[in-house]
Design a protein around this motif. Structure first.
Motif, PDB file in Angstrom:
ATOM      1  N   ARG A 140       0.813  -1.215   0.000  1.00  0.00           N
ATOM      2  CA  ARG A 140       0.000   0.000   0.000  1.00  0.00           C
ATOM      3  C   ARG A 140       0.846   1.265   0.000  1.00  0.00           C
ATOM      4  NH1 ARG A 140      -3.685  -0.078   4.961  1.00  0.00           N
ATOM      5  NH2 ARG A 140      -4.684   1.682   3.888  1.00  0.00           N
ATOM      6  N   GLY A 141       2.147   1.109   0.237  1.00  0.00           N
ATOM      7  CA  GLY A 141       3.026   2.281   0.277  1.00  0.00           C
ATOM      8  C   GLY A 141       2.784   3.144   1.491  1.00  0.00           C
ATOM      9  N   LEU A 142       2.524   2.502   2.640  1.00  0.00           N
ATOM     10  CA  LEU A 142       2.206   3.233   3.858  1.00  0.00           C
ATOM     11  C   LEU A 142       2.995   2.691   5.054  1.00  0.00           C
ATOM     12  CD1 LEU A 142      -1.700   3.408   3.555  1.00  0.00           C
ATOM     13  CD2 LEU A 142      -0.087   5.272   3.104  1.00  0.00           C
ATOM     14  N   ILE A 143       3.152   3.544   6.050  1.00  0.00           N
ATOM     15  CA  ILE A 143       3.783   3.157   7.309  1.00  0.00           C
ATOM     16  C   ILE A 143       2.789   3.438   8.427  1.00  0.00           C
ATOM     17  CG2 ILE A 143       5.730   3.504   8.875  1.00  0.00           C
ATOM     18  CD1 ILE A 143       7.270   4.675   6.500  1.00  0.00           C
ATOM     19  N   HIS A 144       2.548   2.439   9.273  1.00  0.00           N
ATOM     20  CA  HIS A 144       1.615   2.587  10.384  1.00  0.00           C
ATOM     21  C   HIS A 144       2.363   3.127  11.595  1.00  0.00           C
ATOM     22  CE1 HIS A 144      -1.821   0.609  12.921  1.00  0.00           C
ATOM     23  NE2 HIS A 144      -1.784   1.924  13.032  1.00  0.00           N
ATOM     24  N   ILE A 145       2.028   4.334  12.006  1.00  0.00           N
ATOM     25  CA  ILE A 145       2.638   4.941  13.199  1.00  0.00           C
ATOM     26  C   ILE A 145       1.694   4.707  14.368  1.00  0.00           C
ATOM     27  CG2 ILE A 145       3.619   7.039  14.183  1.00  0.00           C
ATOM     28  CD1 ILE A 145       4.988   6.039  11.615  1.00  0.00           C
ATOM     29  N   ARG A 184      -1.663   6.771  13.207  1.00  0.00           N
ATOM     30  CA  ARG A 184      -1.883   7.383  11.898  1.00  0.00           C
ATOM     31  C   ARG A 184      -1.081   6.617  10.852  1.00  0.00           C
ATOM     32  NH1 ARG A 184       2.417  10.649  13.614  1.00  0.00           N
ATOM     33  NH2 ARG A 184       3.936  11.186  11.996  1.00  0.00           N
ATOM     34  N   TYR A 185      -1.347   6.881   9.605  1.00  0.00           N
ATOM     35  CA  TYR A 185      -0.565   6.346   8.490  1.00  0.00           C
ATOM     36  C   TYR A 185       0.187   7.498   7.835  1.00  0.00           C
ATOM     37  CZ  TYR A 185      -2.775   1.739   8.603  1.00  0.00           C
ATOM     38  OH  TYR A 185      -3.200   0.493   8.979  1.00  0.00           O
ATOM     39  N   THR A 186       1.393   7.204   7.397  1.00  0.00           N
ATOM     40  CA  THR A 186       2.156   8.176   6.635  1.00  0.00           C
ATOM     41  C   THR A 186       2.766   7.481   5.422  1.00  0.00           C
ATOM     42  OG1 THR A 186       3.807   9.944   6.760  1.00  0.00           O
ATOM     43  CG2 THR A 186       4.328   7.873   7.890  1.00  0.00           C
ATOM     44  N   LEU A 187       3.445   8.254   4.596  1.00  0.00           N
ATOM     45  CA  LEU A 187       3.917   7.740   3.305  1.00  0.00           C
ATOM     46  C   LEU A 187       5.152   6.845   3.424  1.00  0.00           C
ATOM     47  CD1 LEU A 187       3.702  11.072   1.239  1.00  0.00           C
ATOM     48  CD2 LEU A 187       1.981   9.246   1.379  1.00  0.00           C
ATOM     49  N   LEU A 188       5.178   5.812   2.578  1.00  0.00           N
ATOM     50  CA  LEU A 188       6.385   5.014   2.361  1.00  0.00           C
ATOM     51  C   LEU A 188       6.819   5.281   0.935  1.00  0.00           C
ATOM     52  CD1 LEU A 188       8.488   2.831   3.047  1.00  0.00           C
ATOM     53  CD2 LEU A 188       6.817   1.116   2.289  1.00  0.00           C
ATOM     54  N   ALA A 189       7.911   5.991   0.766  1.00  0.00           N
ATOM     55  CA  ALA A 189       8.378   6.356  -0.574  1.00  0.00           C
ATOM     56  C   ALA A 189       8.778   5.103  -1.352  1.00  0.00           C
ATOM     57  CB  ALA A 189       9.554   7.310  -0.472  1.00  0.00           C
ATOM     58  N   PRO A 190       8.264   4.924  -2.583  1.00  0.00           N
ATOM     59  CA  PRO A 190       8.630   3.747  -3.389  1.00  0.00           C
ATOM     60  C   PRO A 190      10.136   3.604  -3.591  1.00  0.00           C
ATOM     61  CG  PRO A 190       6.758   4.878  -4.362  1.00  0.00           C
ATOM     62  CD  PRO A 190       7.260   5.758  -3.254  1.00  0.00           C
ATOM     63  N   SER A 191      10.830   4.727  -3.739  1.00  0.00           N
ATOM     64  CA  SER A 191      12.275   4.670  -3.973  1.00  0.00           C
ATOM     65  C   SER A 191      13.042   4.266  -2.714  1.00  0.00           C
ATOM     66  CB  SER A 191      12.790   6.033  -4.467  1.00  0.00           C
ATOM     67  OG  SER A 191      12.472   7.050  -3.537  1.00  0.00           O
ATOM     68  N   LEU A 192      12.359   4.296  -1.554  1.00  0.00           N
ATOM     69  CA  LEU A 192      13.013   3.882  -0.315  1.00  0.00           C
ATOM     70  C   LEU A 192      12.932   2.374  -0.101  1.00  0.00           C
ATOM     71  CD1 LEU A 192      14.328   4.663   2.444  1.00  0.00           C
ATOM     72  CD2 LEU A 192      12.013   4.945   3.344  1.00  0.00           C
ATOM     73  N   VAL A 193      11.999   1.706  -0.758  1.00  0.00           N
ATOM     74  CA  VAL A 193      11.755   0.283  -0.532  1.00  0.00           C
ATOM     75  C   VAL A 193      12.995  -0.586  -0.773  1.00  0.00           C
ATOM     76  CG1 VAL A 193      10.407  -1.731  -1.276  1.00  0.00           C
ATOM     77  CG2 VAL A 193       9.273   0.494  -0.941  1.00  0.00           C
ATOM     78  N   PRO A 194      13.752  -0.419  -1.884  1.00  0.00           N
ATOM     79  CA  PRO A 194      14.958  -1.246  -2.075  1.00  0.00           C
ATOM     80  C   PRO A 194      15.976  -1.081  -0.946  1.00  0.00           C
ATOM     81  CG  PRO A 194      14.349  -0.156  -4.125  1.00  0.00           C
ATOM     82  CD  PRO A 194      13.508   0.450  -3.055  1.00  0.00           C
ATOM     83  N   LEU A 195      16.182   0.170  -0.498  1.00  0.00           N
ATOM     84  CA  LEU A 195      17.113   0.418   0.605  1.00  0.00           C
ATOM     85  C   LEU A 195      16.602  -0.239   1.887  1.00  0.00           C
ATOM     86  CD1 LEU A 195      19.619   1.956   1.737  1.00  0.00           C
ATOM     87  CD2 LEU A 195      18.072   3.870   2.212  1.00  0.00           C
ATOM     88  N   LEU A 196      15.309  -0.117   2.132  1.00  0.00           N
ATOM     89  CA  LEU A 196      14.711  -0.691   3.318  1.00  0.00           C
ATOM     90  C   LEU A 196      14.795  -2.216   3.302  1.00  0.00           C
ATOM     91  CD1 LEU A 196      13.189   0.084   5.921  1.00  0.00           C
ATOM     92  CD2 LEU A 196      11.057  -0.042   4.616  1.00  0.00           C
TER      93      LEU A 196
END
Length: 377
Positions: free
Chosen positions: A251-256, A265-277
């Motif tokens: 979903r491209g989200l982070i559950h805080i 709340r939910y905030t953004l998970l950047a698609p370009s961050l996924v490989p690094l993560l």
């Protein structure tokens, strides 16, 4: 034979203004006589009558009370009457005594009480710390009971005189009030007003500066941490409490969870961050928290601050910046990119849009549209 009535005149300082306190044994006829004096007032904080200090006021008061044949003690004004005593520089000379074992046990119980009231760990730590300072101050001043006056004295001597920040002052007042509630004390006139915070604009890094910070960070864990804080607009406490299953890559989200105000709340998970993560997760395989220190414990905020400090130095950035600066930068860059401020408010977890509106004052997009009159000269 009745005891002779005594009036004691003492100097009193309030908001850097010199006053004359008028002390006497409780007596209604004396009180009436004092209240009939022009300019006299009563302080609920200091529980005393007073007048504003001016030249010749001590002589006037002496004659006024001597007309009743009362004894007047004004010895506190005899030495260096024309010049106020130099105020103690508490920052240099103010040393509080250590806490006694009994006080340490009470503070420990106070901390547990705050946790049961569901205050955050950071808030509990702060409230216990400032209350400990207040208890030590009372010990230094040999004050046996908590009163509105003792809190006011602590506020003036230890916070105002030492030029502590408004935020720290508010934390002290809040912590002491919670301690009073913990001890189930009833104190009159404890309504100590909190000062308004300075309305300072946040420091914001440019996108190029953020990129240079991330590029200068070679350690995989450190790079992932800084990238996540910026790309999701997180408070550092939120970032360090994230668990691996809070990341929703589909979903491209982070559950805080249980953020400030105990809100999710939910905030953004950047698609370009996924490989690094993903590379980070494969290498470190965290179990409980996304970022773990030794023995699987939460990565500390002190360590996280050191990571940014080193990155700033390696990137050659002289601008003062903290981990919260990355959050400010995230919000400002979203606003400059055309994101509606209501969405930014949701992503940041702000209660009020007024809090989020501050970023309109640091956004370069709106300012760049203004035609400078210098260009038309």
């Amino acid at each position: 034979m009745k005891d002779r009535i005594q009036i004691t005149l003492k100097p009193l300082w309030y908001n850097n203004r010199k006053l004359v306190a008028i002390d006497f044994h409780n007596n209604e006829s004396v009180k009436e006589y004092i209240n009939s004096l022009e300019g006299v007032r009563y302080s609920n904080i200091y529980k005393t009558h007073y007048v504003i200090y001016r030249s010749n006021i001590i002589n006037e008061l002496f004659n006024y009370f001597r007309a009743k044949k009362w004894f007047v003690d004004y010895s506190a004004f005899k030495e260096n009457n024309s010049k106020p005593k130099r105020e103690v520089n508490y920052r240099e000379n103010y040393k509080l005594p250590p806490l006694k074992d009994e006080s340490l046990k009470e503070l420990k119980s106070f901390g547990k009480w705050l946790l049961q009231k569901r205050f955050s760990k950071n808030t509990v730590h702060t409230y216990v710390e400032v209350t400990g300072l207040f208890i030590r101050y009372m010990e230094l001043k040999q004050i046996s009971t908590i009163s509105s006056r003792s809190v006011e004295q602590f506020n003036y001597d230890f916070i105002f005189s030492t030029k502590k920040s408004v935020s720290y002052q508010n934390q002290c007042i809040s912590g002491i009030k919670q301690f009073i509630a913990f001890k189930k004390l009833t104190i009159e006139n404890i309504d100590i007003k909190r000062p308004n915070k300075d309305k300072k604009l946040p420091t914001v890094l440019s996108k190029l500066e953020v990129k240079s910070i991330l590029d200068a960070t070679k350690n995989l864990k450190h790079k992932t941490l800084l990238s996540l804080v910026y790309s999701a607009g997180l408070r550092i406490g939120e970032a360090l409490n994230i668990r691996p299953d809070d990341i929703d890559t589909e979903r491209g989200l982070i559950h805080i969870r249980s953020a400030k105000g105990r809100k999710d709340r939910y905030t953004l998970l950047a698609p370009s961050l996924v490989p690094l993560l993903q590379a980070y997760l494969n290498h470190y395989t965290p179990k409980h928290f996304l970022f773990e220190g030794r023995n699987g414990e939460t990565y500390t905020q002190v360590s996280a601050r050191q990571v940014l400090k080193k990155a700033l130095r390696l990137a050659g950035i002289k601008k003062y910046a903290t981990l919260h600066t990355l959050r400010h930068s995230f919000a400002t860059h979203l606003l400059e990119g055309g994101t509606d401020i209501r969405y930014i408010q949701e992503l940041l977890g702000h209660n009020s849009p007024k809090t989020t509106m501050i970023y309109t004052h640091v956004s370069s997009t709106n300012l760049s549209k203004i035609k400078n009159p210098f260009d038309n000269l």
